[in-house]
Design a protein around this motif. Structure first.
Motif, PDB file in Angstrom:
ATOM      1  N   ASN A  40     -25.845 -35.207 -49.425  1.00  0.00           N
ATOM      2  CA  ASN A  40     -24.715 -34.577 -50.077  1.00  0.00           C
ATOM      3  C   ASN A  40     -23.979 -35.061 -51.787  1.00  0.00           C
ATOM      4  O   ASN A  40     -23.670 -34.212 -52.177  1.00  0.00           O
ATOM      5  CB  ASN A  40     -24.061 -34.684 -49.101  1.00  0.00           C
ATOM      6  CG  ASN A  40     -23.696 -34.121 -48.083  1.00  0.00           C
ATOM      7  OD1 ASN A  40     -24.806 -33.032 -47.828  1.00  0.00           O
ATOM      8  ND2 ASN A  40     -23.691 -35.371 -46.516  1.00  0.00           N
ATOM      9  N   ARG A  46     -15.235 -28.876 -48.216  1.00  0.00           N
ATOM     10  CA  ARG A  46     -14.830 -29.064 -49.392  1.00  0.00           C
ATOM     11  C   ARG A  46     -15.985 -29.604 -50.477  1.00  0.00           C
ATOM     12  O   ARG A  46     -16.880 -30.400 -49.903  1.00  0.00           O
ATOM     13  CB  ARG A  46     -13.756 -29.334 -49.836  1.00  0.00           C
ATOM     14  CG  ARG A  46     -13.160 -30.702 -49.440  1.00  0.00           C
ATOM     15  CD  ARG A  46     -11.565 -30.986 -49.591  1.00  0.00           C
ATOM     16  NE  ARG A  46     -10.875 -30.694 -48.637  1.00  0.00           N
ATOM     17  CZ  ARG A  46     -10.499 -31.745 -48.289  1.00  0.00           C
ATOM     18  NH1 ARG A  46     -11.331 -32.783 -47.233  1.00  0.00           N
ATOM     19  NH2 ARG A  46      -9.877 -30.682 -47.035  1.00  0.00           N
ATOM     20  N   GLU A  47     -15.582 -29.416 -51.694  1.00  0.00           N
ATOM     21  CA  GLU A  47     -16.444 -31.012 -53.065  1.00  0.00           C
ATOM     22  C   GLU A  47     -15.257 -32.066 -52.990  1.00  0.00           C
ATOM     23  O   GLU A  47     -14.441 -31.804 -52.861  1.00  0.00           O
ATOM     24  CB  GLU A  47     -16.569 -29.843 -53.817  1.00  0.00           C
ATOM     25  CG  GLU A  47     -17.236 -30.214 -55.367  1.00  0.00           C
ATOM     26  CD  GLU A  47     -17.315 -30.278 -56.886  1.00  0.00           C
ATOM     27  OE1 GLU A  47     -17.043 -28.708 -56.050  1.00  0.00           O
ATOM     28  OE2 GLU A  47     -17.557 -30.378 -57.565  1.00  0.00           O
ATOM     29  N   HIS A  75      -9.518 -35.624 -52.749  1.00  0.00           N
ATOM     30  CA  HIS A  75      -9.066 -34.546 -52.286  1.00  0.00           C
ATOM     31  C   HIS A  75      -7.319 -33.911 -52.792  1.00  0.00           C
ATOM     32  O   HIS A  75      -6.778 -33.738 -52.545  1.00  0.00           O
ATOM     33  CB  HIS A  75      -9.192 -33.622 -51.485  1.00  0.00           C
ATOM     34  CG  HIS A  75      -8.658 -34.587 -49.842  1.00  0.00           C
ATOM     35  ND1 HIS A  75     -10.062 -34.597 -49.367  1.00  0.00           N
ATOM     36  CD2 HIS A  75      -7.284 -34.508 -48.838  1.00  0.00           C
ATOM     37  CE1 HIS A  75      -8.980 -35.451 -48.421  1.00  0.00           C
ATOM     38  NE2 HIS A  75      -7.699 -34.700 -48.294  1.00  0.00           N
ATOM     39  N   LYS A  97     -18.665 -38.658 -35.886  1.00  0.00           N
ATOM     40  CA  LYS A  97     -17.888 -38.238 -37.357  1.00  0.00           C
ATOM     41  C   LYS A  97     -16.685 -39.345 -37.552  1.00  0.00           C
ATOM     42  O   LYS A  97     -16.232 -38.985 -38.407  1.00  0.00           O
ATOM     43  CB  LYS A  97     -17.721 -36.695 -37.145  1.00  0.00           C
ATOM     44  CG  LYS A  97     -19.186 -36.365 -37.980  1.00  0.00           C
ATOM     45  CD  LYS A  97     -18.863 -34.288 -38.156  1.00  0.00           C
ATOM     46  CE  LYS A  97     -20.599 -34.043 -38.183  1.00  0.00           C
ATOM     47  NZ  LYS A  97     -20.030 -31.760 -37.784  1.00  0.00           N
ATOM     48  N   PHE A 103     -19.434 -35.015 -54.283  1.00  0.00           N
ATOM     49  CA  PHE A 103     -20.113 -34.831 -52.952  1.00  0.00           C
ATOM     50  C   PHE A 103     -19.772 -34.021 -52.297  1.00  0.00           C
ATOM     51  O   PHE A 103     -18.217 -33.575 -52.160  1.00  0.00           O
ATOM     52  CB  PHE A 103     -19.726 -36.600 -51.914  1.00  0.00           C
ATOM     53  CG  PHE A 103     -20.410 -37.398 -52.606  1.00  0.00           C
ATOM     54  CD1 PHE A 103     -21.410 -38.269 -52.448  1.00  0.00           C
ATOM     55  CD2 PHE A 103     -19.812 -38.706 -53.388  1.00  0.00           C
ATOM     56  CE1 PHE A 103     -22.557 -38.771 -52.739  1.00  0.00           C
ATOM     57  CE2 PHE A 103     -20.417 -39.232 -54.023  1.00  0.00           C
ATOM     58  CZ  PHE A 103     -21.813 -39.757 -53.481  1.00  0.00           C
ATOM     59  N   PHE A 104     -20.648 -33.615 -51.734  1.00  0.00           N
ATOM     60  CA  PHE A 104     -20.235 -31.655 -51.046  1.00  0.00           C
ATOM     61  C   PHE A 104     -20.489 -31.726 -49.323  1.00  0.00           C
ATOM     62  O   PHE A 104     -21.655 -32.489 -49.030  1.00  0.00           O
ATOM     63  CB  PHE A 104     -21.052 -30.745 -51.164  1.00  0.00           C
ATOM     64  CG  PHE A 104     -21.206 -30.130 -52.246  1.00  0.00           C
ATOM     65  CD1 PHE A 104     -20.080 -29.646 -53.416  1.00  0.00           C
ATOM     66  CD2 PHE A 104     -21.765 -31.097 -53.566  1.00  0.00           C
ATOM     67  CE1 PHE A 104     -20.359 -28.642 -54.764  1.00  0.00           C
ATOM     68  CE2 PHE A 104     -21.906 -30.930 -55.557  1.00  0.00           C
ATOM     69  CZ  PHE A 104     -20.729 -30.169 -55.512  1.00  0.00           C
ATOM     70  N   THR A 105     -18.769 -31.042 -48.926  1.00  0.00           N
ATOM     71  CA  THR A 105     -18.879 -31.089 -47.455  1.00  0.00           C
ATOM     72  C   THR A 105     -19.552 -30.141 -47.043  1.00  0.00           C
ATOM     73  O   THR A 105     -19.337 -29.417 -47.470  1.00  0.00           O
ATOM     74  CB  THR A 105     -18.074 -32.496 -47.207  1.00  0.00           C
ATOM     75  OG1 THR A 105     -16.812 -31.240 -47.361  1.00  0.00           O
ATOM     76  CG2 THR A 105     -17.908 -34.044 -46.828  1.00  0.00           C
ATOM     77  N   ARG A 106     -18.976 -30.075 -45.647  1.00  0.00           N
ATOM     78  CA  ARG A 106     -19.146 -28.596 -45.203  1.00  0.00           C
ATOM     79  C   ARG A 106     -17.618 -27.991 -45.551  1.00  0.00           C
ATOM     80  O   ARG A 106     -17.349 -26.396 -45.659  1.00  0.00           O
ATOM     81  CB  ARG A 106     -19.004 -28.445 -44.063  1.00  0.00           C
ATOM     82  CG  ARG A 106     -19.763 -27.880 -42.799  1.00  0.00           C
ATOM     83  CD  ARG A 106     -19.785 -27.226 -41.375  1.00  0.00           C
ATOM     84  NE  ARG A 106     -20.065 -28.725 -40.803  1.00  0.00           N
ATOM     85  CZ  ARG A 106     -19.880 -28.860 -39.812  1.00  0.00           C
ATOM     86  NH1 ARG A 106     -19.819 -28.252 -38.763  1.00  0.00           N
ATOM     87  NH2 ARG A 106     -20.568 -29.983 -39.093  1.00  0.00           N
TER      88      ARG A 106
END
Lengths: 348, 696, 480
Positions: free
Chosen positions: B69, B27-28, B289, C479, B22-25
């Motif tokens: 994502n 990191r992967e 992570h 969030k 999944f990709f966030t703003r």
């Protein structure tokens, strides 16, 4: 269901009584009455003269009693002058006091007499309301479908280009009150300074024959503000529905995207905005007042301003009764409609 | 219109070295790494692991529905030999619901609330086979009958909210089977259901799988459930498959330390809090992570070898001698897997002391408006608790067992003083407290009776530091003379529940579920509680954490001589830790006795069914197969006579329809063993044990 | 003196700006069309190598939008910078940019500091992760600073009430006919129909909004929270009664209410003052209960805090409420240090009155939701009193939606104040507030645009800013 509606109607009547009483109380405060006496009589009246004028009109009774008389639940006040002539609310000039009805209030259809327009309140309210009705009809026709389409388009793919652009449009229109957008429209489309002169800056002529040229700007002005709000509600509701588990179920059943939106999402997404549209009415009335003043369209809102600005107590009361009723009836419709749209509530 | 893909000889589903991120703003985030599994025609494969291990992501990857994502970053997913990732959206749409169907955890959420069930079912064949409405309706009727729902025509004509949870899940299953798919993916399909309902649904899935010849990918955190439903399984840990093989191989000849640790931390029959305590897995599940280098399980592994296990990518390796059995452990050939558990310190059994709590004939009735929305109308009386009587002693663990609506939570409320009793007595140290609401209780009484809550994510105020919340409890309980004092005491309480003192300044959202539950326990014991009501304290936690929290609770109980009222629906854990057990059904206590008495015959028929329903992750256990019909009746509208008579399989043994007419009296069978049943002594005598451990 | 043109010596930038704006519009259009035409990305990218999300024409289009937007913003910044340096040399725009220098400095300082420390600032800090929120916040703070500096007579070029001869209805950039020493030489945005400076009136109008809207919203929240919490928490008869009252006020057409409340005759009866007595008491009640609930078990601390917080508030309350010679005259004149003009008070009170029922409904709904949580049950089982639970367990966890609504509500209040001004209600006739100036300006709209448009745009941008800010906050608080 019947019981439910009955209860709602009961609460509605109670609310209407409370609200009209508040209006009645505030319009009948002494300084207002004093002003009324002076405008009706003459401006240099002495305090005693004011008091006797008010006494004659029955204005000095206790407020609850006056209120009941006005509603038509108590016998109307009659004043006997020193020379024996009897005057009262129910007694029209030239009528024999004995033939006059005892009760004459709202319930009996006697709405009073406007001191500004010199006419029966009921007939003023009726004509003005019908004018505003035409305005509102077009406003609804423009506002509701466009807001729903805007909201659904924006909400069906959250974060997409369409969503971002439409949301920006919607947020801008909610930030533009009628007196700003109206001024902008007039400036752009009808002023000689810009020179487009596509539409008329007043809607006075629309009272007789509404057409695109004289009616578009006022309709658009009211519709725009409400549209942004409804569109945002629809969008929020739509995005929520689109992330719901059952939409994923439908997707993984192999339903195509257009069908998901139309068959699965739409009905669920429209439940919330429906309530919002109905509850928009108190606020729409605001818009109506502003726009009718701005465009000089002599409808209900304009009448409200005239009545309030000129201390026309009877007319103001009549206007309040109607506006309160309009608001309450839309709330009732909203409640019932919500129950009908939502099978979870309807069938228990 | 769409036809099924042509026949294919190989596996139905073949996942090869799949990686999903999944990709966030920022990191992967790798969610699944190097994952391979294959499902043969007609085979059921289980995917087991704790929350966050990536098992649901695999399912969504197969459905190609990873959201905005998610991306497949490596490997392939082949369905009947065709790579799903290479298909066009149209091809995919033809496969979804037609060839691959999916069933989720929350049945209510997966059904469209504004659409009649019939419509939702008929849609499937109408889209995929283009059949007419009439044919689709016939098909729907047939499938609804297949999932054993009563009155199928009425079912098709109702909205989802008109059905109970169990019925909704059957509808979801029916929807998945409408097109007779080749592959069925089930993502925790029974987690939201009660145990006895779960058992029936599991049986249904298993039977229908056979009938329709469907292959299944069964995702669950519950090893027992996997054992009952699957042929093969794959154990996942932190995004990777760690062990893969047939049920027999993995359950009995496990070849990965994580699988072993998992089995050791679940209470199987034979585990006992004193003689054979559970072994919790030390440490915490790594965040995506923060995964270590080398073996993901390394930092928590007993067999960890520095310099070898932490060096780099470890691949799946086949286990010699077994069929398709593979493990991701470098040392699997060196470890003596048969070595007995290094048992945790064995403890003396504590003797129960004085009676501290005595409940006598307690009743709690509620008045509820019959129609919530429209109000008014007739009021209904809900009998939440009916004549509860029992005693609890110091240092004793009394388990209260029952499914939803059995009245266990109401009882807790009355005991805590949040509600007052309708009738009967609660004696705390000989004093009546049943009519004293919490506002009227003195500080001592309040701090004596405290509670540990179920949901770890809800038990702490999210906007107050951990330390502050404990200090507040101390302030309220009038403990400590100064702020300094209380701070010291708070730190000691953190020590007691084995949390680092630095946690005092943390916000609850920075803690894991297990840690939050520990804070909840510290808070409950802050006033020196003598009676603690634990309302399903571990049921929302992952298996490996459950053991640790349970052991902590036991340890504190031992040292503080606390009376523990342990509310649970999970019979495995109840058998493991309780001294006495009370079984409740629809407000009635149907059975009460020592743990041994309750878990061996004679049983109350409900206890018997409950025992049979609980899945046990042990291949040597043989269970008698008892499936209860239907759902638990609503407490608003209980059956006449015996509350259990609608689902009881022994009902015919009682002559004269007694069960329909009268609530059975409470009978004593032997010392302290009570049962509420009309069955005669001879029949009770005839009962066989539900669970038999096969001789080795 | 020559009249000023709009951009003066930097007019060479104008074509560039128009080009950039055109580009922005075009790229947005392309972006929308592409997103509608292209099939949805199935989130699959099996190319191996470096996996990332950026690929395809859609992403390129989004990039183009971003670039065009940045170019436009950069150009605007250049206008402002050159304006600050060149002043009137850069035309009206330049002159205004220079006059607003204190605002620019304050904004730059605020943003630099906030972005530097954003990780330590909680939800406020997170705002700076959201571009939408940042734009909204910048707009809002622009007007707040403008209002603030304008109030201390910075920024403005002329006395907002002064009528200079020969400048009636004159277009923007008209020079003064006979300037005295020290006078600013132009009417930057022209003169209104009474020959007053439109620019200065707009700046002063900002202060009218900034001083009333947030404070009135705070009071509305105090009332809404103090009543909404018990209604949601206890339910039952209390809830029925309070909800009925709230619905009563909500069913009242706002404009009618204003016409009834905000007239000199009503002010004369003292009704607004009595309402002030009631409404302004809510903060006192709120803080009393807040402190008392928290320190109930420690009497000494309790009294200390109560004294420290409540006594000044009580003094303030009495001074505000009491006015010599009116119906509420409780303090001796010597002690009554604060006097709020009757007109302002009545406007303030009615705005609070109209807003509180909505806040009440929101708080009530949130409370009903949060009270089912286990930590509330935990507080109940340890014997906490209801008010502690409401204020310390429920309220802090309802803060997200409440903060968002707070921003929206300030915007709504701004619109309401404008409406009042538009109808000439409450505020003094000379008042420079935006609603009144729009109303005055609209009468000559067919010929002169400049008196009505600046306040209209000012109001629009401020409310837009608040809405964007609320959106950004909502996004960021979700969030968590």
């Amino acid at each position: 269901m019947g019981l439910f509606i009955l209860r709602r109607v009961g609460i509605m009547i109670l609310t209407a009584l409370c609200l009209t009483f508040v209006v009645f109380f505030m319009t009948n405060l002494y300084p207002n009455l004093e002003k009324l006496a002076k405008t009706q009589g003459n401006f240099r009246m002495s305090d005693e003269a004011v008091a006797s004028w008010l006494e004659k009109g029955g204005y000095l009774q206790s407020t609850p009693k006056k209120y009941l008389e006005w509603v038509g639940l108590a016998p109307s006040y009659q004043h006997q002058a020193e020379d024996g002539t009897i005057t009262g609310r129910c007694i029209t000039p030239g009528m024999d006091p004995k033939d006059a009805p005892r009760f004459c209030g709202i319930l009996q259809g006697y709405w009073g007499y406007s001191s500004v327009f010199k006419d029966e309140v009921s007939s003023i309210v009726a004509t003005r309301l019908s004018l505003t009705g035409i305005l509102m009809f077009w406003v609804m026709l423009v506002m509701v479908p466009s807001a729903l389409i805007l909201g659904v388009l924006a909400g069906m793919k959250e974060g997409s280009a369409t969503d971002r652009t439409l949301s920006t449009v919607a947020i801008t229109t909610t930030a533009t009150p009628e007196y700003v957008s109206g001024v902008l429209f007039i400036a752009i489309f009808s002023s000689s300074a810009v020179g487009l002169k596509w539409f008329k800056g007043t809607a006075t002529s629309a009272m007789d024959s509404p057409n695109l040229e004289n009616f578009l700007l006022p309709v658009l002005t009211i519709a725009l503000y409400g549209m942004g709000y409804i569109a945002r509600m629809t969008r929020a509701s739509m995005t929520e529905v689109m992330t719901a588990q059952y939409i994923r179920t439908a997707r993984l059943k192999g339903v195509s995207f257009p069908k998901i939106v139309l068959k699965h999402a739409l009905r669920n997404a429209l439940i919330a905005p429906f309530t919002v549209i109905m509850l928009q009415f108190p606020w729409l009335l605001n818009g109506v007042v502003i726009v009718e003043t701005l465009f000089n369209y002599k409808g209900f809102g304009w009448t409200l301003v005239q009545a309030a600005g000129n201390n026309d107590i009877e007319l103001l009361l009549g206007v309040s009764v109607v506006s309160v009723l309009v608001v309450l009836i839309t709330q009732l419709i909203s409640d019932i409609g919500y129950v009908y749209l939502n099978p979870r509530i309807r069938i228990t | 219109m769409m036809n099924k893909l042509s026949q294919h000889d190989g596996p139905v589903l073949e996942i090869d070295k799949l990686s999903i991120s999944f990709f966030t703003r920022l990191r992967e985030i790798p969610a699944v790494m190097d994952f391979s599994v294959s499902v043969q025609p007609g085979e059921a494969v289980g995917l087991v692991g704790e929350s966050g291990c990536g098992k649901s992501t695999v399912a969504l990857g197969v459905m190609q529905d990873l959201g905005k994502n998610g991306r497949i970053v490596g490997g392939s997913i082949k369905f009947k030999g065709r790579d799903l990732a290479q298909m066009s959206p149209e091809e995919l749409r033809d496969i979804r619901g037609n060839e691959i169907a999916m069933i989720y955890q929350e049945p209510m959420a997966s059904l469209n609330p504004a659409m009649k069930i019939g419509r939702q079912l008929m849609e499937v064949p109408m889209i995929h086979e283009g059949v007419s409405e009439k044919v689709a309706y016939e098909r729907a009727l047939e499938v609804v009958t297949d999932v054993r729902l009563p009155d199928p025509e009425r079912m098709l004509n109702s909205y989802p909210h008109q059905l109970s949870g169990g019925q909704q899940q059957r509808i979801v299953i029916a929807m998945a089977l409408m097109s007779k798919p080749a592959l069925l993916i089930l993502d925790e399909p029974t987690t939201a259901l009660d145990v006895t309902v779960e058992a029936a649904v599991v049986e249904l899935v298993r039977d229908l799988g056979k009938k329709y010849g469907t292959s299944m990918l069964f995702i669950s955190h519950n090893l027992g459930l996997i054992l009952e439903t699957c042929d093969r399984l794959c154990v996942m840990y932190s995004g990777e498959a760690v062990e893969r093989g047939s049920i027999a191989d993995v359950f009995d000849e496990m070849q990965h330390p994580y699988t072993q640790a998992l089995f050791r931390s679940i209470p199987l029959p034979g585990a006992d809090k004193n003689a054979h305590p559970l072994v919790a897995i030390p440490g915490n599940f790594p965040l995506p992570h923060e995964r270590p280098k080398g073996c993901n399980f390394g930092p928590r592994c007993d067999y960890f070898e520095a310099g070898r296990c932490d060096q780099g990518q470890i691949d799946m390796a086949d286990v010699a001698g077994n069929d398709r059995h593979a493990t991701r452990c470098l040392r699997n050939s060196e470890i003596d897997w048969a070595a007995p558990i290094v048992a945790g310190a064995q403890k003396e059994k504590t003797e129960p002391g004085e009676v501290v709590l005595k409940i006598d004939n307690l009743k709690k009735y509620y008045e509820v408006a019959a129609n919530a929305l429209f109000g008014g109308g007739t009021k209904k009386v809900v009998k939440a608790n009916e004549t509860l009587s029992f005693e609890a002693r110091e240092s004793e663990t009394l388990a209260i067992v029952g499914e939803s609506g059995c009245g266990k939570s109401t009882f807790a409320k009355v005991l805590m003083g949040l509600e007052t009793a309708t009738e009967g007595e609660i004696l705390l140290d000989g004093q009546n407290i049943e009519q004293t609401a919490i506002e009227a209780r003195d500080t001592r009484t309040i701090s004596d009776v405290q509670m540990v809550f179920q949901n770890p994510f809800d038990t702490l105020n999210p906007s107050m530091t951990v330390g502050r919340q404990i200090i507040r409890a101390l302030e309220i309980f009038d403990i400590g003379d100064s702020d300094q004092d209380r701070k010291q005491r708070m730190l000691e309480l953190l020590d007691l529940v084995k949390l680092p003192r630095a946690f005092a300044d943390r916000m609850p959202r920075q803690l894991s579920g297990g840690q939050k539950q520990r804070v909840g326990i510290a808070r409950a014991f802050s006033g020196g509680a003598r009676i603690v009501v634990a309302d399903e304290p571990v049921s929302a936690l992952d298996v490996s954490v459950q053991a640790a929290v349970t052991d902590l609770l036991m340890e504190i109980q031992r040292s503080e001589k606390t009376t523990l009222l342990f509310i649970s629906h999970d019979l495995s854990i109840v058998r493991y830790l309780s001294d006495r057990v009370m079984v409740m059904y629809l407000g009635h206590v149907v059975e009460l006795g020592d743990t041994d008495q309750v878990f061996s015959p004679p049983y109350h028929p409900y206890t018997e069914a409950l025992l049979s329903a609980v899945p046990i992750a042990d291949t040597s256990v043989e269970k008698e197969h008892i499936v209860l019909e239907g759902d638990i009746p609503s407490a608003m509208d209980p059956p006449s006579g015996c509350p259990f008579q609608t689902r009881c399989r022994w009902k015919s043994e009682v002559p004269g329809g007694l069960c329909d007419r009268e609530v059975p009296p409470t009978r004593s069978l032997e010392a302290g063993h009570q049962i509420k049943c009309h069955l005669s002594d001879e029949i009770l005598e005839r009962m066989q044990p539900v669970i038999k451990i096969a001789a080795e | 003196m020559d009249p000023l043109s709009w951009t003066g010596n930097i007019a060479f930038l104008d074509p560039l700006l128009f080009f950039a704006l055109g580009l922005l519009a075009l790229s947005v259009l392309v972006w929308i069309v592409l997103s509608a035409v292209l099939p949805e990305n199935r989130a699959i990218n099996v190319t191996g190598g470096s996996a990332s999300l950026s690929s395809g024409p859609l992403v390129l289009a989004a990039l183009a939008v971003k670039a065009a937007f940045l170019a436009t913003s950069a150009l605007v910044a250049v206008y402002l910078l050159l304006g600050i340096v060149m002043g009137t040399g850069a035309g009206i725009i330049g002159a205004m940019a220079q006059r607003l220098l204190p605002v620019w400095i304050a904004l730059v300082l605020l943003f630099t500091l906030s972005i530097l420390f954003k990780r330590k600032l909680g939800l406020y800090g997170k705002l700076f992760d959201s571009p939408i929120g940042m734009i909204g916040f910048a707009l809002v703070m622009f007007w707040v600073f403008t209002g603030f500096f304008g109030a201390v007579d910075m920024i403005i070029t002329h006395d907002p009430l002064a009528q200079l001869s020969g400048l009636k209805n004159k277009v923007p950039g008209t020079p003064l006919r006979s300037p005295e020493d020290g006078d600013f030489l132009w009417y930057l945005l022209g003169g209104d129909n009474l020959a007053r400076d439109v620019f200065s009136r707009m700046v002063k109008g900002a202060w009218e909004v900034v001083k009333i809207a947030p404070l009135a919203t705070v009071f509305a929240f105090m009332v809404g929270i103090t009543l909404g919490l018990p209604a949601g928490y206890f339910g039952g008869k209390l809830d029925t009664f309070l909800s009925f009252l709230a619905n009563l006020i909500l069913a009242f057409p706002v404009i009618l209410l204003f016409y009834l409340l905000v007239t000199p005759e009503i002010v004369q009866t003292g009704l607004p003052q009595f309402m002030a007595v009631v409404l302004f008491a809510f903060p006192l009640i709120f803080f009393y209960v807040l402190i008392n609930a928290r320190y109930r078990t420690q009497p000494q601390k309790n009294y200390l805090w109560l004294a420290v917080v409540l006594l000044p508030m009580l003094a303030l309350y009495l001074m505000v409420v009491s006015a010599p010679g009116s119906k509420v005259d409780i303090l001796p004149t010597a002690l009554d240090r604060i006097d709020i003009p009757g007109g302002i008070l009545v406007v303030f009170v009615s705005v609070v009155f109209v807003n509180s029922p909505t806040v009440f409904r929101i708080v009530r709904g949130l409370t009903m939701d949060i009270k089912t949580r286990d930590y509330v049950a935990a507080a109940q089982t340890r014997g906490e009193r209801p008010w502690y639970i409401m204020l310390w367990e429920v309220l802090p966890n309802a803060r997200g939606p409440l903060i968002v609504d707070f921003c929206l509500r300030i915007g709504y209040t701004t619109i309401l104040l404008g409406t009042l001004g538009f109808f000439g209600l409450g505020l003094p006739p000379e008042s420079p507030d935006w609603g009144s100036t729009i109303n005055e300006g609209r009468k000559l709209l067919a010929i002169y645009l400049h008196p009505a448009l600046p306040p209209a745009f000012a109001l629009l941008s401020m409310v837009l800013g608040l809405n964007l800010l609320a959106d950004g906050l909502r996004e960021e608080s979700l969030k968590d």
